[in-house]
Design a protein around this motif. Structure first.
Motif, PDB file in Angstrom:
ATOM      1  N   MET A   1     102.392  37.398  17.365  1.00  0.00           N
ATOM      2  CA  MET A   1     102.366  36.490  18.504  1.00  0.00           C
ATOM      3  C   MET A   1     101.732  37.151  19.730  1.00  0.00           C
ATOM      4  O   MET A   1     100.992  36.525  20.486  1.00  0.00           O
ATOM      5  N   VAL A   2     102.030  38.449  19.919  1.00  0.00           N
ATOM      6  CA  VAL A   2     101.426  39.166  21.038  1.00  0.00           C
ATOM      7  C   VAL A   2      99.910  39.196  20.888  1.00  0.00           C
ATOM      8  O   VAL A   2      99.151  38.954  21.845  1.00  0.00           O
ATOM      9  N   ALA A   3      99.446  39.495  19.678  1.00  0.00           N
ATOM     10  CA  ALA A   3      98.005  39.543  19.423  1.00  0.00           C
ATOM     11  C   ALA A   3      97.372  38.173  19.656  1.00  0.00           C
ATOM     12  O   ALA A   3      96.257  38.080  20.213  1.00  0.00           O
ATOM     13  N   TYR A   4      98.048  37.112  19.251  1.00  0.00           N
ATOM     14  CA  TYR A   4      97.513  35.761  19.446  1.00  0.00           C
ATOM     15  C   TYR A   4      97.322  35.463  20.926  1.00  0.00           C
ATOM     16  O   TYR A   4      96.267  34.969  21.354  1.00  0.00           O
ATOM     17  N   PHE A   5      98.363  35.760  21.723  1.00  0.00           N
ATOM     18  CA  PHE A   5      98.261  35.461  23.148  1.00  0.00           C
ATOM     19  C   PHE A   5      97.227  36.333  23.851  1.00  0.00           C
ATOM     20  O   PHE A   5      96.430  35.849  24.658  1.00  0.00           O
ATOM     21  N   THR A   6      97.258  37.637  23.561  1.00  0.00           N
ATOM     22  CA  THR A   6      96.355  38.548  24.281  1.00  0.00           C
ATOM     23  C   THR A   6      94.909  38.412  23.839  1.00  0.00           C
ATOM     24  O   THR A   6      93.981  38.616  24.632  1.00  0.00           O
ATOM     25  N   GLU A   7      94.684  38.081  22.572  1.00  0.00           N
ATOM     26  CA  GLU A   7      93.320  38.020  22.055  1.00  0.00           C
ATOM     27  C   GLU A   7      92.718  36.618  22.096  1.00  0.00           C
ATOM     28  O   GLU A   7      91.503  36.475  22.235  1.00  0.00           O
ATOM     29  N   ILE A   8      93.550  35.590  21.986  1.00  0.00           N
ATOM     30  CA  ILE A   8      93.021  34.232  21.859  1.00  0.00           C
ATOM     31  C   ILE A   8      93.465  33.320  23.002  1.00  0.00           C
ATOM     32  O   ILE A   8      92.642  32.806  23.765  1.00  0.00           O
ATOM     33  N   PHE A   9      94.767  33.122  23.132  1.00  0.00           N
ATOM     34  CA  PHE A   9      95.280  32.131  24.081  1.00  0.00           C
ATOM     35  C   PHE A   9      94.863  32.446  25.517  1.00  0.00           C
ATOM     36  O   PHE A   9      94.369  31.566  26.239  1.00  0.00           O
TER      37      PHE A   9
END
Length: 227
Positions: A1-9
């Motif tokens: 989830m951290v990777a999703y937010f920091t990289e995409i969202f």
């Protein structure tokens, strides 16, 4: 989830992500390591959680008291935070409650008498003694007992001198949701502190609580002490 937010969202929503301690600023393209760092942090948290659970399990097996506060009727031994000693103010009240119940007095009648005798409730007693729960007590009616509290005291086998632990757990280190364990999974260490009631009386009270009878309308006298 951290990777999703920091990289995409964050990128898709034009959100700048800055982590001062780690020297990360998404506008400079410094956040590639965040996913990996998050995984390491989660592993560390999971490991700490396992060690903490193991420590509590070991203390429970040794019969050490590990509760947030002592059961009503007891105090934490000032010389050993893992040992219980009778509370001079409340132990006689617990003993009188069991005596009344053993004589056939229904829990709802005991509840009424405790309120009429102006004996402060367990939570109010803790608040007055430790300063905790001051915002969660009924300051207007400090002696307003409820049936649930009385029954929980009468069903607590710790008053026989035993330490009963591991009755509850959480779903995981990520969730604080409380899960109630079945009785067969509880850890019971016998004869760890002074008993306020003997086993025979306790078992008699349990059988009477389970027996559904019509309430006795006759007048009941008690010897409960003044609060």
């Amino acid at each position: 989830m951290v990777a999703y937010f920091t990289e995409i969202f964050f990128a898709e929503n034009n959100v700048r992500f800055v982590c001062v301690n780690d020297g990360i600023d998404s506008t400079k393209g410094d956040n590639e390591i965040m996913g990996f760092r998050s995984a390491i942090n989660e592993f560390y948290t999971r490991d700490i959680s396992k060690k903490t659970r193991s420590t509590f399990q070991t203390l429970a097996l040794k019969g050490k008291f590990i509760g947030a506060h002592a059961p009503y009727g007891y105090s934490v031994d000032p010389n050993d935070k893992h040992h219980l000693v009778p509370d001079d103010d409340t132990a006689p009240i617990v003993q009188e409650m069991f005596a009344m119940a053993a004589d056939g007095v229904k829990p709802n009648i005991i509840t009424r008498y405790l309120s009429e005798w102006k004996i402060v409730t367990p939570r109010v007693h803790i608040a007055q003694k430790t300063g905790k729960y001051m915002n969660a007590i009924n300051k207007e009616f400090p002696a307003e007992w409820n049936l649930t509290t009385v029954i929980s005291i009468l069903k607590n086998r710790e008053y026989c001198g035993h330490i009963i632990s591991q009755k509850e757990t959480t779903q995981s280190f990520k969730s604080s949701k409380v899960i109630h364990r079945p009785p067969e999974e509880w850890v019971i260490a016998r004869d760890m502190h002074t008993a306020l009631v003997d086993e025979k009386t306790f078992d008699k009270v349990q059988s009477l609580i389970k027996t559904k009878k019509r309430e006795n309308k006759s007048t009941i006298t008690t010897s409960l002490p003044d609060s």
